[in-house]
Design an enzyme around this catalytic site. Structure first.
Site, PDB file in Angstrom:
ATOM      1  CG  ASP A 234      40.108  67.790 -28.873  1.00 22.96           C
ATOM      2  OD1 ASP A 234      39.805  66.892 -28.079  1.00 22.96           O
ATOM      3  OD2 ASP A 234      39.281  68.554 -29.397  1.00 22.96           O
ATOM      4  CG  ASN A 242      29.954  62.033 -33.035  1.00 23.11           C
ATOM      5  OD1 ASN A 242      30.295  61.316 -33.967  1.00 23.11           O
ATOM      6  ND2 ASN A 242      30.627  62.094 -31.902  1.00 23.11           N
ATOM      7  CG  HIS A 247      27.410  58.600 -32.488  1.00 17.97           C
ATOM      8  ND1 HIS A 247      28.255  59.237 -31.614  1.00 17.97           N
ATOM      9  CD2 HIS A 247      26.153  58.973 -32.137  1.00 17.97           C
ATOM     10  CE1 HIS A 247      27.544  59.952 -30.754  1.00 17.97           C
ATOM     11  NE2 HIS A 247      26.258  59.813 -31.054  1.00 17.97           N
ATOM     12  CG  ASP A 251      32.857  55.369 -34.563  1.00 15.90           C
ATOM     13  OD1 ASP A 251      33.136  56.177 -33.647  1.00 15.90           O
ATOM     14  OD2 ASP A 251      32.079  54.410 -34.410  1.00 15.90           O
ATOM     15  CD  GLU A 277      36.296  64.776 -28.460  1.00 12.93           C
ATOM     16  OE1 GLU A 277      35.894  65.863 -28.021  1.00 12.93           O
ATOM     17  OE2 GLU A 277      35.865  63.683 -28.042  1.00 12.93           O
TER      18      GLU A 277
END
Length: 359
Positions: A234, A242, A247, A251, A277
């Site tokens: 994680d 973010n 965002h 990504d 994530e």
């Protein structure tokens, strides 16, 4: 003394003429018979090959079958299949090509024939290819090259070679053209099918496998293998990334981590996007200590090389055939270990403390 035409009477001359005519017809018929037998054999060969290619074989099986049939039918030494990529800038060597085409020495032939095919878009029949620029490598004089065309678009080409000059006949050349022509649709369908299958089992963003594919592979492994390690990973503080960078950067971070995962696992290992994530790895036939070492290496590399700087936390679980276990409990143990890692400082690996038995 030998007889002259004057010494033969009219009947004998007529008989000789009839005999010569009959012999000529017999030779012609024998040639036509042999030619028809060859044509029938060629049609049977194309029919068998087309039937096999249209039986939903996988691409590697399709191309291997094609290669073997070409080698056995026309006695070729090397057979290669090439697919155009990136608007014809490069070619991809397809499976089934003979090993020679994967060597540096073959690059000259591939590049030269690629250029000719692109410019002329016609099949090539070369009886004695002999350029002085080729050195320190076997020279192939007889070369056949046939474009693969589907829906009037050039998709790729095939190369057939032999070291002896003028080894292939023109009939062989026509046979290869027919074979590639009849096979183009099947080859295209096979490639499209595999692309679709790959899209189904692959996460669009990270290019890692999908969770569904990972689930199926782990469950299959637990039935067939002896042991395996599962890692749940994680990205720490992903929401802050973010919120801070947007965002799109989030990504990009996921893509970075996915690449690091792919670069640090074996070909048989499976990296997948678990969700959001969270990413996951399954290492078949890997004991717990080695699996934990892989997780530690990933945590370190990600912290050292990510931009913007990020860290990850890992939970590691393990199974082996000596204990009764299930996939759901394998995941539960990794999830619990990950929860502990996140709650005790992050940027670390936590290993399952004990196995959960299912009786």
């Amino acid at each position: 003394m030998s007889a002259t035409a004057d010494e033969f009477d009219e009947f004998e001359v007529e008989f000789i003429c009839l005999l010569a005519s009959a012999a000529g017809c017999s030779l012609e018929n024998a040639y036509l018979y042999q030619q028809s037998r060859q044509e029938i054999a060629n049609l049977q060969f194309i029919n068998e090959t087309s039937h096999c290619l249209n039986s939903n074989l996988r691409l590697v099986d399709t191309m291997t079958y094609m290669s073997e049939k070409i080698i056995s039918s026309i006695d070729a030494q090397e057979v290669g299949f090439f697919l155009f990529t990136n608007k014809h800038a490069k070619v991809k060597i397809l499976p089934g090509s003979t090993p020679y085409f994967y060597t540096p020495q073959a690059k000259f032939y591939i590049d030269y024939l690629k250029g000719k095919i692109e410019r002329e878009k016609n099949p090539l029949f070369i009886g004695d290819f002999n350029l002085q620029t080729i050195k320190n490598t076997p020279r192939f004089h007889s070369i056949l090259a046939v474009p693969m065309i589907h829906s009037e678009k050039l998709k790729g080409f095939s190369i057939v070679m032999h070291q002896k000059p003028y080894f292939f006949s023109f009939d062989t050349f026509k046979l290869l053209q027919s074979l590639i022509h009849h096979s183009s649709l099947a080859l295209t369908n096979s490639m499209l099918r595999e692309e679709l299958e790959h899209m189904i089992i692959t996460d669009h963003l990270t290019k890692l496998y999908s969770r569904k594919f990972l689930d199926e592979r782990i469950q299959g492994s637990m039935k067939e293998s002896g042991e395996g390690t599962f890692i749940l990973l994680d990205i720490d503080n992903f929401k802050e990334i973010n919120d801070t960078y947007g965002h799109q950067v989030g990504d990009q971070v996921l893509v970075q981590v996915a690449k690091l995962i792919k670069n640090n696992i074996r070909g048989e290992d499976i990296g997948a996007r678990w969700g959001g994530e969270e990413l996951a790895l399954y290492l078949p036939e890997v004991p717990l200590d080695k699996g934990a070492a892989v997780a530690e290496r990933l945590v370190k590399k990600i912290a050292e090389s990510s931009e913007p700087h990020i860290t990850v936390s890992c939970g590691v679980s393990y199974w082996n055939k000596e204990q009764v276990d299930a996939y759901s409990y394998l995941f539960k143990r990794a999830d619990e270990a990950l929860y502990i890692a996140k709650g005790t400082g992050k940027n670390k690996v936590v290993i399952q403390k004990q196995s959960i038995r299912v009786c």
